[in-house]
Design a protein around this motif. Structure first.
Motif, short mmCIF file in Angstrom:
data_model
loop_
_atom_site.label_atom_id
_atom_site.label_comp_id
_atom_site.label_asym_id
_atom_site.label_seq_id
_atom_site.Cartn_x
_atom_site.Cartn_y
_atom_site.Cartn_z
N ASP A 139 0.83 -1.19 0.00
CA ASP A 139 0.00 0.00 0.00
C ASP A 139 0.87 1.26 0.00
O ASP A 139 0.57 2.24 -0.68
N ILE A 169 0.75 4.08 -2.99
CA ILE A 169 0.52 5.49 -2.71
C ILE A 169 1.68 6.34 -3.24
O ILE A 169 1.46 7.37 -3.89
N LYS A 219 1.40 9.08 -6.26
CA LYS A 219 1.80 10.47 -5.99
C LYS A 219 2.85 10.91 -7.02
O LYS A 219 2.77 12.02 -7.57
#
Length: 150
Positions: free
Chosen positions: A67, A71, A75
């Motif tokens: 995870d 992320i 980003k």
């Protein structure tokens, strides 16, 4: 295969035993550890528990770390897109597919862990059933011994 070759093989097979491999039986003294008919695969409860624990640990740890990677990748993809780099869309595409792949691995880990837990519980139930059955038999034997006067 030519028809003549097929007929030849059938005729040879009809003559009797051959030195070729036979799939319908085990050689009299061969295979799996001598006299035992059980084979050579042995699994102990501790082995099953270790596999289940490893699968559960992988499920938890990989889920968390993957995870973070997802992320960070999303980003970075957003930042690259905002700056006009085509690489941003490609990274975003990879991050989306990453999620699917992670879910597949997590599902497999959960399945393994759950199956090992089920197997452990099933064997415990079998052991309990067998113990109860054997104790019932000993009670019957005791009753027969009492009737005989022994």
């Amino acid at each position: 295969m030519a028809w003549d070759e097929w007929e030849k093989l059938k005729a040879e097979a009809a003559k009797g035993p051959s030195t070729h491999m036979e799939l319908n039986q085990l050689a009299p003294a061969g295979g799996g550890g001598g006299e035992s008919t059980r084979g050579d695969l042995t699994v102990h409860q501790t082995d099953l528990a270790a596999i289940g624990s490893a699968a559960h640990e992988l499920f938890q740890e990989f889920g968390r770390y993957s995870d973070h990677a997802r992320i960070a990748s999303m980003k970075a993809a957003g930042g690259l897109k905002d700056q006009g780099f085509a690489l941003g869309s490609a990274l975003d595409h990879v991050a989306e597919h990453w999620v699917d792949q992670v879910q597949t691995l997590l599902d497999a880990c959960a399945h393994i862990s759950n199956h090992m837990r089920y197997t452990k519980n099933q064997h415990a139930g079998d052991d309990s059933y067998i113990a109860g059955t054997l104790s019932s038999i000993s009670q019957l034997d005791k009753g027969f011994d009492e009737r005989k006067g022994g």
